[in-house]
Scaffold this motif. Structure first.
Motif, PDB file in Angstrom:
ATOM      1  N   LEU A 183     -39.334 -13.206   9.676  1.00 31.06           N
ATOM      2  CA  LEU A 183     -38.537 -14.459   9.570  1.00 31.06           C
ATOM      3  C   LEU A 183     -37.790 -14.261   8.221  1.00 31.06           C
ATOM      4  CD1 LEU A 183     -40.994 -17.456  10.135  1.00 31.06           C
ATOM      5  CD2 LEU A 183     -39.161 -16.436  11.565  1.00 31.06           C
ATOM      6  N   SER A 184     -38.146 -13.456   7.252  1.00 30.34           N
ATOM      7  CA  SER A 184     -37.322 -13.180   5.985  1.00 30.34           C
ATOM      8  C   SER A 184     -36.284 -12.064   6.539  1.00 30.34           C
ATOM      9  CB  SER A 184     -38.087 -12.573   4.869  1.00 30.34           C
ATOM     10  OG  SER A 184     -39.054 -13.595   4.521  1.00 30.34           O
TER      11      SER A 184
ATOM     12  N   ILE B 159     -30.955 -10.892   6.017  1.00 26.07           N
ATOM     13  CA  ILE B 159     -29.765  -9.975   6.220  1.00 26.07           C
ATOM     14  C   ILE B 159     -28.586 -10.590   6.982  1.00 26.07           C
ATOM     15  CG2 ILE B 159     -29.403  -7.833   7.875  1.00 26.07           C
ATOM     16  CD1 ILE B 159     -31.485  -7.463   5.593  1.00 26.07           C
ATOM     17  N   PRO B 160     -28.637 -11.531   7.953  1.00 20.93           N
ATOM     18  CA  PRO B 160     -27.580 -12.343   8.128  1.00 20.93           C
ATOM     19  C   PRO B 160     -26.793 -12.951   7.144  1.00 20.93           C
ATOM     20  CG  PRO B 160     -29.194 -12.681   9.857  1.00 20.93           C
ATOM     21  CD  PRO B 160     -29.907 -11.869   8.806  1.00 20.93           C
TER      22      PRO B 160
ATOM     23  N   ILE C 170     -39.719 -17.073   2.956  1.00 22.50           N
ATOM     24  CA  ILE C 170     -38.821 -16.327   3.753  1.00 22.50           C
ATOM     25  C   ILE C 170     -37.677 -16.084   3.211  1.00 22.50           C
ATOM     26  CG2 ILE C 170     -39.974 -17.345   5.912  1.00 22.50           C
ATOM     27  CD1 ILE C 170     -37.757 -19.220   6.336  1.00 22.50           C
ATOM     28  N   LEU C 171     -37.388 -16.744   2.097  1.00 22.55           N
ATOM     29  CA  LEU C 171     -35.966 -16.405   1.352  1.00 22.55           C
ATOM     30  C   LEU C 171     -36.235 -16.368  -0.140  1.00 22.55           C
ATOM     31  CD1 LEU C 171     -33.112 -15.825   1.642  1.00 22.55           C
ATOM     32  CD2 LEU C 171     -32.530 -18.417   1.350  1.00 22.55           C
TER      33      LEU C 171
ATOM     34  N   MET D  40     -36.197  -4.568   1.742  1.00 19.79           N
ATOM     35  CA  MET D  40     -36.391  -6.042   1.785  1.00 19.79           C
ATOM     36  C   MET D  40     -37.649  -6.322   2.516  1.00 19.79           C
ATOM     37  SD  MET D  40     -33.987  -7.878   0.304  1.00 19.79           S
ATOM     38  CE  MET D  40     -33.864  -6.550  -0.841  1.00 19.79           C
ATOM     39  N   ALA D  41     -37.911  -5.501   3.481  1.00 24.20           N
ATOM     40  CA  ALA D  41     -39.298  -5.428   4.341  1.00 24.20           C
ATOM     41  C   ALA D  41     -40.489  -5.293   3.310  1.00 24.20           C
ATOM     42  CB  ALA D  41     -39.238  -4.845   5.402  1.00 24.20           C
TER      43      ALA D  41
END
Length: 316
Positions: free
Chosen positions: A111-112, A117-118, A172-173, A223-224
């Motif tokens: 979900l993150s 990324i977008p 998630i953010l 990021m992952a």
């Protein structure tokens, strides 16, 4: 590369003309040797400071608790024993916590990435409408927060208390990760490439999926890793929002084990001493149990890690 450059790389002395005089170039001076020696010693000590605590946890987790408490465990295990690991692994709630944490981590990472990324790509575009307003919207929460009570009220009003989403959704953010992703796209994706895709008839979504994402593997891996480590080590949200022990993550279960093992209420002297020894051993074993999966994951993303961090942190 010229002849002089090749000779310098091979450690040869080369005579070059400077102001009408010939001087030696490429010879190490005494100052250079002193600098390299001091630098090597300093970096070696720094590496020792960083690595020794991890090494001590490993040897202490397999050593006799009495030897650890007496300070006999310094460079090697003393009284080899795996009782701490056996006590942890024989508990079914630990395995349940492992499964819960793996699920929370995988769900958070997926979900993150789907959000970060977008969003980072959109914020990196100069043509994004109300870009300054959106940047301010993301920056303000970095410095100002409502506190724990408003946070709990929001989660309660959304009926997320004692659900798995109370663990996943708040994680998630990360605004810091979002800005790092934005900077990566600004410095790594040339505008000419996007213009060429538009000329070929590609729309925004097709350009993002077919061109941008294949070039963003480095930042996606970084990021992952960031989100995975943060979720794997997290326990505070679970401690606040979860009441059902079946949903507890591994970190919270290990915390409960340590608290229970350190309890000395109503015990005799020998019982208190035994519980203290057990708690000391479980303390080191729990660190290994909880950290090992993350340590095993890091080598697989290491080749992307340096590239993603450096490119995403610098802008020309």
């Amino acid at each position: 590369m010229g002849l002089s450059d090749r000779n310098i790389q091979k450690g040869r002395m080369v005579r070059i003309k400077v102001g009408g005089k010939r001087k030696l170039w490429g010879k190490s001076t005494v100052g250079d040797k002193v600098f390299y020696t001091v630098n090597a010693i300093f970096l070696g000590l720094l590496a020792l400071i960083v690595l020794y605590p991890l090494y001590f946890i490993i040897i202490a987790s397999i050593s006799d608790p009495d030897a650890v408490l007496k300070g006999k465990v310094v460079l090697a295990p003393a009284g080899l024993t795996f009782a701490g690991f056996e006590k942890i692994m024989e508990r079914t709630d630990v395995w349940k916590g492992y499964l819960n944490t793996i699920f929370y981590t995988l769900a958070t990472v997926v979900l993150s990435l789907a959000v970060t990324i977008p969003a980072g790509w959109a914020l990196s575009r100069k043509t994004l409408p109300a870009k300054k307003l959106l940047m301010a919207y993301f920056i303000i929460p970095m410095f100002f927060g409502g506190g724990l009570i408003p946070f709990y009220n929001v989660m309660s009003n959304l009926n997320l208390v004692n659900t798995i989403w109370a663990i996943i959704l708040p994680s998630i953010l990360s605004v810091w990760n979002l800005f790092m992703t934005k900077t990566f796209f600004e410095s790594s994706i040339p505008d000419g490439l996007i213009e060429a895709a538009k000329i070929d008839g590609a729309g925004h979504f097709r350009t993002f999926i077919l061109i941008v994402l294949p070039l963003a593997k480095a930042i996606m891996a970084v990021m992952a890793l960031y989100y995975a480590v943060g979720q794997w080590n997290g326990y505070f949200n679970a401690m606040i929002f979860l009441q059902d022990e079946e949903k507890y993550p591994l970190q919270l279960i290990l915390k409960e084990i340590l608290v229970a093992s350190e309890s000395t209420v109503g015990g005799s002297g020998e019982t208190i001493l035994e519980q203290y020894r057990l708690a000391n051993q479980l303390k080191y074993a729990s660190v290994i149990v909880s950290s090992l999966p993350v340590l095993m994951l890091f080598p697989f993303v290491q080749k992307y890690f340096a590239q993603g961090v450096m490119i995403g942190s610098l802008k020309e």
